[in-house]
Motif scaffolding. Sequence first.
Motif, PDB file in Angstrom:
ATOM      1  N   THR A 106       0.837  -1.183   0.000  1.00 45.25           N
ATOM      2  CA  THR A 106       0.000   0.000   0.000  1.00 45.25           C
ATOM      3  C   THR A 106       0.885   1.250   0.000  1.00 45.25           C
ATOM      4  N   PHE A 150       2.138   5.115   0.494  1.00 45.48           N
ATOM      5  CA  PHE A 150       1.896   6.131   1.504  1.00 45.48           C
ATOM      6  C   PHE A 150       1.322   7.380   0.849  1.00 45.48           C
ATOM      7  N   ASP A 151       0.545   8.116   1.612  1.00 50.33           N
ATOM      8  CA  ASP A 151       0.032   9.402   1.165  1.00 50.33           C
ATOM      9  C   ASP A 151       1.224  10.354   1.033  1.00 50.33           C
ATOM     10  N   ARG A 152       1.192  11.210   0.045  1.00 45.76           N
ATOM     11  CA  ARG A 152       2.304  12.141  -0.175  1.00 45.76           C
ATOM     12  C   ARG A 152       2.330  13.254   0.878  1.00 45.76           C
ATOM     13  N   THR A 153       1.201  13.510   1.526  1.00 48.97           N
ATOM     14  CA  THR A 153       1.117  14.538   2.556  1.00 48.97           C
ATOM     15  C   THR A 153       1.228  13.889   3.928  1.00 48.97           C
TER      16      THR A 153
END
Length: 53
Positions: free
Chosen positions: A9, A11-14
């Motif tokens: 999965t 990761f979110d960039r933020t």
Amino acid sequence: MGAKPLNDTPFDRTPVCFNVRVGVREKLKTVPDWKERLREFFDQLISDLPKNE
């Protein structure tokens, strides 16, 4: 040669950022695998929320 992901999965960039009490940051860094453990804790915390239907 690039970095390999830790899991399937992405990761979110933020990033999620929050302040902690004095001394917590240094103590947290001594915990083995602290980042992954926090990610798992956040997932559990969110899954414990009541489901809105």
